[in-house]
Scaffold this motif. Structure first.
Motif, PDB file in Angstrom:
ATOM      1  N   GLU A  94      -2.917  -3.450 -10.314  1.00 35.52           N
ATOM      2  CA  GLU A  94      -3.931  -2.527 -11.022  1.00 35.52           C
ATOM      3  C   GLU A  94      -5.086  -1.990 -10.041  1.00 35.52           C
ATOM      4  OE1 GLU A  94      -5.255  -3.401 -14.919  1.00 35.52           O
ATOM      5  OE2 GLU A  94      -3.830  -5.420 -14.991  1.00 35.52           O
ATOM      6  N   ALA A  95      -4.582  -1.642  -8.998  1.00 39.87           N
ATOM      7  CA  ALA A  95      -5.496  -1.011  -7.785  1.00 39.87           C
ATOM      8  C   ALA A  95      -4.712   0.143  -7.179  1.00 39.87           C
ATOM      9  CB  ALA A  95      -5.620  -1.871  -6.814  1.00 39.87           C
ATOM     10  N   SER A  96      -5.668   0.992  -6.746  1.00 36.69           N
ATOM     11  CA  SER A  96      -4.901   2.373  -6.030  1.00 36.69           C
ATOM     12  C   SER A  96      -5.320   2.343  -4.618  1.00 36.69           C
ATOM     13  CB  SER A  96      -5.529   3.403  -6.542  1.00 36.69           C
ATOM     14  OG  SER A  96      -5.350   3.529  -7.950  1.00 36.69           O
ATOM     15  N   LEU A  97      -4.347   2.817  -3.810  1.00 38.77           N
ATOM     16  CA  LEU A  97      -4.710   2.985  -2.119  1.00 38.77           C
ATOM     17  C   LEU A  97      -5.360   4.444  -2.475  1.00 38.77           C
ATOM     18  CD1 LEU A  97      -4.459   2.124   0.673  1.00 38.77           C
ATOM     19  CD2 LEU A  97      -2.301   2.866   0.720  1.00 38.77           C
ATOM     20  N   ILE A  98      -6.552   4.644  -1.921  1.00 38.51           N
ATOM     21  CA  ILE A  98      -7.251   5.906  -1.793  1.00 38.51           C
ATOM     22  C   ILE A  98      -7.289   6.469  -0.514  1.00 38.51           C
ATOM     23  CG2 ILE A  98      -9.442   7.092  -2.128  1.00 38.51           C
ATOM     24  CD1 ILE A  98      -8.061   5.917  -4.705  1.00 38.51           C
ATOM     25  N   GLU A 158       1.561   9.191  12.919  1.00 36.94           N
ATOM     26  CA  GLU A 158       1.336  10.189  11.610  1.00 36.94           C
ATOM     27  C   GLU A 158       2.691   9.467  10.665  1.00 36.94           C
ATOM     28  OE1 GLU A 158       0.056  12.834  14.871  1.00 36.94           O
ATOM     29  OE2 GLU A 158       1.773  11.335  14.669  1.00 36.94           O
ATOM     30  N   ASN A 159       3.697   9.440  11.250  1.00 38.22           N
ATOM     31  CA  ASN A 159       4.790   8.920  10.292  1.00 38.22           C
ATOM     32  C   ASN A 159       4.689   7.512  10.279  1.00 38.22           C
ATOM     33  OD1 ASN A 159       6.210  11.335  10.309  1.00 38.22           O
ATOM     34  ND2 ASN A 159       7.403  10.964  12.175  1.00 38.22           N
ATOM     35  N   VAL A 160       4.124   6.366  11.017  1.00 34.92           N
ATOM     36  CA  VAL A 160       4.044   5.244  10.286  1.00 34.92           C
ATOM     37  C   VAL A 160       2.790   4.916   9.314  1.00 34.92           C
ATOM     38  CG1 VAL A 160       2.942   2.785  11.223  1.00 34.92           C
ATOM     39  CG2 VAL A 160       4.644   4.333  12.545  1.00 34.92           C
ATOM     40  N   THR A 161       2.018   5.971   9.502  1.00 34.43           N
ATOM     41  CA  THR A 161       0.949   6.101   8.358  1.00 34.43           C
ATOM     42  C   THR A 161       1.412   6.364   7.110  1.00 34.43           C
ATOM     43  OG1 THR A 161      -0.773   6.537  10.124  1.00 34.43           O
ATOM     44  CG2 THR A 161      -1.408   6.819   7.841  1.00 34.43           C
ATOM     45  N   GLU A 162       2.309   7.490   7.047  1.00 32.26           N
ATOM     46  CA  GLU A 162       2.957   7.662   5.906  1.00 32.26           C
ATOM     47  C   GLU A 162       3.746   6.778   5.271  1.00 32.26           C
ATOM     48  OE1 GLU A 162       4.389  11.894   5.416  1.00 32.26           O
ATOM     49  OE2 GLU A 162       2.693  12.686   6.617  1.00 32.26           O
ATOM     50  N   TYR A 163       4.502   6.261   6.239  1.00 35.79           N
ATOM     51  CA  TYR A 163       5.454   5.006   5.777  1.00 35.79           C
ATOM     52  C   TYR A 163       4.474   3.804   5.149  1.00 35.79           C
ATOM     53  CZ  TYR A 163       8.373   0.707   6.120  1.00 35.79           C
ATOM     54  OH  TYR A 163       9.079  -0.312   5.939  1.00 35.79           O
ATOM     55  N   LEU A 164       3.563   3.414   5.650  1.00 30.34           N
ATOM     56  CA  LEU A 164       2.960   2.434   5.434  1.00 30.34           C
ATOM     57  C   LEU A 164       2.037   2.778   3.942  1.00 30.34           C
ATOM     58  CD1 LEU A 164       1.129   0.849   8.456  1.00 30.34           C
ATOM     59  CD2 LEU A 164       2.932  -0.201   7.071  1.00 30.34           C
ATOM     60  N   PHE A 165       1.640   4.149   3.885  1.00 33.78           N
ATOM     61  CA  PHE A 165       1.076   4.666   2.652  1.00 33.78           C
ATOM     62  C   PHE A 165       2.224   4.450   1.442  1.00 33.78           C
ATOM     63  CE2 PHE A 165      -0.104   7.731  -0.810  1.00 33.78           C
ATOM     64  CZ  PHE A 165      -1.519   7.534  -0.683  1.00 33.78           C
ATOM     65  N   ASP A 166       3.284   4.924   1.774  1.00 37.69           N
ATOM     66  CA  ASP A 166       4.369   5.071   0.798  1.00 37.69           C
ATOM     67  C   ASP A 166       4.561   3.514   0.395  1.00 37.69           C
ATOM     68  OD1 ASP A 166       4.174   7.660   0.634  1.00 37.69           O
ATOM     69  OD2 ASP A 166       6.009   8.016   1.813  1.00 37.69           O
ATOM     70  N   GLN A 167       4.583   2.604   1.117  1.00 40.30           N
ATOM     71  CA  GLN A 167       4.945   0.952   0.954  1.00 40.30           C
ATOM     72  C   GLN A 167       3.809   0.267   0.112  1.00 40.30           C
ATOM     73  OE1 GLN A 167       8.146  -0.218   1.600  1.00 40.30           O
ATOM     74  NE2 GLN A 167       8.638   2.205   1.932  1.00 40.30           N
ATOM     75  N   ILE A 168       2.495   0.637   0.859  1.00 40.60           N
ATOM     76  CA  ILE A 168       1.459  -0.338   0.256  1.00 40.60           C
ATOM     77  C   ILE A 168       1.069   0.435  -1.333  1.00 40.60           C
ATOM     78  CG2 ILE A 168      -1.036  -0.515   0.707  1.00 40.60           C
ATOM     79  CD1 ILE A 168      -0.224  -0.850   3.608  1.00 40.60           C
ATOM     80  N   GLY A 169       1.039   1.734  -1.388  1.00 41.72           N
ATOM     81  CA  GLY A 169       0.371   2.151  -2.360  1.00 41.72           C
ATOM     82  C   GLY A 169       1.243   1.539  -3.956  1.00 41.72           C
TER      83      GLY A 169
END
Length: 104
Positions: free
Chosen positions: A82-86, A64-75
């Motif tokens: 000009e793209a969004s991580l959905i 869960e925390n790895v997913t949040e970390y990657l979301f916060d880094q990749i987004g």
């Protein structure tokens, strides 16, 4: 993983990461640019013991925390293109995945 009485045994994972990406407006995205941005982020954690990284020194390196970390880094990197991580799905095994989905 850390517990009140200590820390679990160091072990490896082969992570699987799936990203759903939307472009903004009619903007055409170049997949090489996307791959480069994501690869640069992943290279910062690839082959490393996650508990040794600053981000995971105070929180467990759970899926869960790895997913949040990657979301916060990749987004934010995708926004520059000009793209969004959905949606991001991160799996540490075939039966353990965690997903984050945001509204477009």
């Amino acid at each position: 993983m850390r517990w009140k009485g200590g820390e679990g045994k160091q072990h490896n994972h082969t992570w699987e990461i799936v990203c759903e990406i939307h472009t903004k407006g009619d903007h055409m995205i170049i997949f090489n640019d996307l791959e480069k941005a994501v690869t640069e982020i992943l290279s910062q954690i690839n082959g490393k013991f996650l508990n040794d990284l600053d981000y995971f020194k105070k929180i467990n390196s759970s899926v869960e925390n790895v997913t949040e970390y990657l979301f916060d880094q990749i987004g934010p990197e995708l926004k520059k293109l000009e793209a969004s991580l959905i949606r991001i799905e991160v799996g540490e095994s075939p039966t353990r995945f965690y997903c984050i989905t945001v509204d477009d």
